[in-house]
Design a protein around this motif. Structure first.
Motif, PDB file in Angstrom:
ATOM      1  N   ILE A 103     -31.949  25.199   9.644  1.00 46.57           N
ATOM      2  CA  ILE A 103     -31.205  25.100  10.890  1.00 46.57           C
ATOM      3  C   ILE A 103     -31.032  23.656  11.358  1.00 46.57           C
ATOM      4  CG2 ILE A 103     -31.067  25.896  13.283  1.00 46.57           C
ATOM      5  CD1 ILE A 103     -30.867  28.113  11.168  1.00 46.57           C
ATOM      6  N   GLY A 104     -29.788  23.228  11.433  1.00 46.49           N
ATOM      7  CA  GLY A 104     -29.448  21.915  11.966  1.00 46.49           C
ATOM      8  C   GLY A 104     -29.484  20.770  10.982  1.00 46.49           C
ATOM      9  N   ALA A 105     -30.054  20.969   9.798  1.00 46.40           N
ATOM     10  CA  ALA A 105     -30.217  19.858   8.849  1.00 46.40           C
ATOM     11  C   ALA A 105     -28.886  19.249   8.439  1.00 46.40           C
ATOM     12  CB  ALA A 105     -30.984  20.335   7.618  1.00 46.40           C
ATOM     13  N   GLN A 106     -27.836  20.087   8.377  1.00 46.57           N
ATOM     14  CA  GLN A 106     -26.535  19.606   7.905  1.00 46.57           C
ATOM     15  C   GLN A 106     -25.904  18.576   8.841  1.00 46.57           C
ATOM     16  OE1 GLN A 106     -27.233  22.551   9.068  1.00 46.57           O
ATOM     17  NE2 GLN A 106     -25.649  23.258  10.471  1.00 46.57           N
TER      18      GLN A 106
ATOM     19  N   GLY B 185     -24.850  26.360  15.110  1.00 49.29           N
ATOM     20  CA  GLY B 185     -24.836  27.335  16.181  1.00 49.29           C
ATOM     21  C   GLY B 185     -25.461  26.835  17.460  1.00 49.29           C
ATOM     22  N   ASP B 186     -25.387  27.679  18.491  1.00 49.44           N
ATOM     23  CA  ASP B 186     -25.976  27.310  19.780  1.00 49.44           C
ATOM     24  C   ASP B 186     -27.488  27.137  19.667  1.00 49.44           C
ATOM     25  OD1 ASP B 186     -26.892  30.388  20.842  1.00 49.44           O
ATOM     26  OD2 ASP B 186     -25.118  30.302  19.575  1.00 49.44           O
ATOM     27  N   GLY B 187     -28.142  27.961  18.857  1.00 54.31           N
ATOM     28  CA  GLY B 187     -29.580  27.823  18.675  1.00 54.31           C
ATOM     29  C   GLY B 187     -29.936  26.513  18.006  1.00 54.31           C
ATOM     30  N   ALA B 188     -29.133  26.119  17.024  1.00 58.32           N
ATOM     31  CA  ALA B 188     -29.398  24.875  16.299  1.00 58.32           C
ATOM     32  C   ALA B 188     -29.287  23.659  17.204  1.00 58.32           C
ATOM     33  CB  ALA B 188     -28.437  24.736  15.126  1.00 58.32           C
TER      34      ALA B 188
ATOM     35  N   ILE C 278     -19.161  20.573  15.596  1.00 54.84           N
ATOM     36  CA  ILE C 278     -18.585  21.840  16.060  1.00 54.84           C
ATOM     37  C   ILE C 278     -19.710  22.832  16.302  1.00 54.84           C
ATOM     38  CG2 ILE C 278     -16.987  23.725  15.560  1.00 54.84           C
ATOM     39  CD1 ILE C 278     -16.364  21.056  13.306  1.00 54.84           C
ATOM     40  N   CYS C 279     -20.000  23.066  17.566  1.00 54.71           N
ATOM     41  CA  CYS C 279     -21.045  24.019  17.934  1.00 54.71           C
ATOM     42  C   CYS C 279     -20.405  25.377  18.147  1.00 54.71           C
ATOM     43  CB  CYS C 279     -21.767  23.562  19.204  1.00 54.71           C
ATOM     44  SG  CYS C 279     -23.012  24.735  19.778  1.00 54.71           S
ATOM     45  N   CYS C 280     -20.702  26.312  17.262  1.00 50.30           N
ATOM     46  CA  CYS C 280     -20.198  27.684  17.384  1.00 50.30           C
ATOM     47  C   CYS C 280     -21.167  28.465  18.275  1.00 50.30           C
ATOM     48  CB  CYS C 280     -20.088  28.342  16.014  1.00 50.30           C
ATOM     49  SG  CYS C 280     -19.031  27.453  14.867  1.00 50.30           S
ATOM     50  N   ASN C 281     -20.900  28.454  19.553  1.00 53.99           N
ATOM     51  CA  ASN C 281     -21.772  29.134  20.510  1.00 53.99           C
ATOM     52  C   ASN C 281     -21.448  30.621  20.497  1.00 53.99           C
ATOM     53  OD1 ASN C 281     -23.157  30.176  22.674  1.00 53.99           O
ATOM     54  ND2 ASN C 281     -22.332  28.764  24.188  1.00 53.99           N
TER      55      ASN C 281
ATOM     56  N   PRO D 292     -30.852  34.931  23.848  1.00 57.84           N
ATOM     57  CA  PRO D 292     -29.580  34.579  24.499  1.00 57.84           C
ATOM     58  C   PRO D 292     -29.483  33.082  24.735  1.00 57.84           C
ATOM     59  CG  PRO D 292     -30.662  36.404  25.625  1.00 57.84           C
ATOM     60  CD  PRO D 292     -31.656  35.847  24.659  1.00 57.84           C
ATOM     61  N   VAL D 293     -28.271  32.566  24.655  1.00 59.62           N
ATOM     62  CA  VAL D 293     -28.073  31.126  24.769  1.00 59.62           C
ATOM     63  C   VAL D 293     -28.552  30.584  26.111  1.00 59.62           C
ATOM     64  CG1 VAL D 293     -25.692  31.377  25.600  1.00 59.62           C
ATOM     65  CG2 VAL D 293     -26.389  29.259  24.471  1.00 59.62           C
ATOM     66  N   GLY D 294     -28.494  31.400  27.162  1.00 57.80           N
ATOM     67  CA  GLY D 294     -28.878  30.931  28.480  1.00 57.80           C
ATOM     68  C   GLY D 294     -30.337  30.571  28.638  1.00 57.80           C
ATOM     69  N   ILE D 295     -31.176  31.025  27.715  1.00 60.94           N
ATOM     70  CA  ILE D 295     -32.603  30.691  27.796  1.00 60.94           C
ATOM     71  C   ILE D 295     -32.839  29.225  27.439  1.00 60.94           C
ATOM     72  CG2 ILE D 295     -34.871  31.117  26.760  1.00 60.94           C
ATOM     73  CD1 ILE D 295     -34.117  34.045  26.533  1.00 60.94           C
ATOM     74  N   ALA D 296     -32.191  28.769  26.376  1.00 62.23           N
ATOM     75  CA  ALA D 296     -32.395  27.390  25.914  1.00 62.23           C
ATOM     76  C   ALA D 296     -31.374  26.421  26.495  1.00 62.23           C
ATOM     77  CB  ALA D 296     -32.341  27.340  24.387  1.00 62.23           C
TER      78      ALA D 296
END
Length: 378
Positions: free
Chosen positions: A144-147, A172-175, A198-201, A209-213
């Protein structure tokens, strides 16, 4: 409303607080930030974007079915996210380089992937599914996120080559909470690297859920690094295409990185090992289904007289053909002997690999002895 965010912007978490050019019901709407980048898009180009999204969804559905039938070990579906992938990737040049996650088969479709290249690694037949230099797309990243770091490094290499290529990285949003992503933005901003984030939320980091982080829109983080950003409707392929054009133009002109948050939704599970009913409601899923990126572009095309029986029949024929080719490629793969997993680990001979090959070979031979004993007993 100005959707280009600055460090002092009054940010909201509403998923409708986004820039768009096509409404959820298919009407063409105006946006001051995006309109300049979509003035030349005609009905034929919209038809092409529609065809792309339909084919990506059909291919994705076929791979889901193949996994359920035991032909793939795992699959990460992209249903619902086709507009982000197709819209942004179609804005790239062939000599640009994409850095996708494991959930971007649509990016690789646009980059010219062949049927087997969607899933060879998911079937466990190879370490990767394709030659990245053939597609202009790095191997899909599972870490996750390394790219993001890889993309910025590539972009800095572009600078040193003195060319005007662009690197585009998807996550992604988590990344976006990962250190790698934030470190990548630091480097990109410091060196004015020609890279587009490009963040694909899609609203969920697996089940969170995205709202937590993210208490505020993720696009609001980028200006803190000195990177301008746009927050767009990720289910509007025209908006994604226009936003990507804006970001690419900045990069080619030497103005450095840009950040796009595409607000979308993952309609299916995180992967085929996930059960999304445990953490989200059917009402939520249905609400997002009404925002479907393919349906809204169909509505726009119908209003423009660009959607008739001949067109839709041709698209459906192409989608079925792609699905058939994907299935045939999967079922036609030949599984290599297990010992070959140690091939190509190093470019040169390596004593450590030689030792592991001897140990693993003896281990595999043990199974052959057990099988022979079983056959004698029967």
């Amino acid at each position: 409303m100005v959707h280009t965010l600055t460090p002092t912007a009054d940010l909201k978490t509403d998923v409708d607080d986004v820039a768009r050019l096509v409404s959820a019901t298919g009407e063409r709407v105006r946006d001051a930030d995006l309109d300049p980048w979509a003035t030349d898009i005609d009905t034929a180009q919209l038809q092409g974007l529609y065809r792309d999204m339909v084919l990506v969804r059909r291919m994705d559905a076929e791979c889901m079915a193949l996994q359920r039938q035991g032909q793939l070990g795992l699959w990460a579906p992209c249903n619902g996210q086709e507009a982000v992938q197709v819209g942004t990737a179609r804005a790239l040049r062939t000599d640009d380089f994409a850095f996708p996650t494991y959930r971007e088969p649509g990016v690789n479709y646009v980059r010219g992937a062949k049927p087997a290249q969607y899933m060879r690694a998911w079937r466990g037949e190879a370490h990767s599914s394709y030659d990245p230099y053939e597609l202009g797309s790095a191997i899909q990243q599972i870490i996750i996120g390394a790219q993001t770091l890889h993309a910025v490094g590539y972009a800095m290499g572009i600078q040193r080559d003195g060319t005007d290529q662009v690197a585009a990285v998807y996550f992604g949003d988590g990344a976006s909470s990962q250190g790698d992503v934030n470190e990548a933005m630091v480097f990109a901003a410091s060196f004015d690297a020609p890279v587009v984030f490009i963040c694909c939320n899609n609203q969920y980091a697996i089940s969170e859920p995205v709202g937590i982080a993210a208490k505020h829109p993720i696009a609001g983080r980028a200006p803190g690094f000195g990177i301008p950003s746009l927050r767009v409707d990720g289910n509007d392929v025209l908006a994604c295409f226009a936003a990507m054009r804006w970001a690419i133009a900045r990069a080619r002109d030497g103005h450095g990185p840009s950040f796009i948050e595409a607000v979308t939704y993952r309609m299916g599970p995180h992967t085929t090992s996930d059960d999304p009913t445990r953490y989200r409601t059917q009402d939520e899923v249905e609400a997002w289904r009404r925002r479907d990126p393919i349906a809204r572009l169909e509505a726009l095309l119908r209003a423009q007289g660009g959607f008739d029986d001949e067109f839709t029949a041709g698209v459906q024929k192409d989608a079925d053909a792609l699905a058939a080719d994907v299935r045939a490629a999967c079922l036609g793969m030949t599984t290599a002997p297990a010992i070959t997993i140690l091939d190509n680990v190093y470019a040169e001979p390596h004593t450590g690999i030689d030792e592991e090959r001897r140990w693993f070979g003896a281990y595999l031979d043990g199974f052959a002895d057990d099988q022979a004993a079983g056959e004698q007993a029967s």
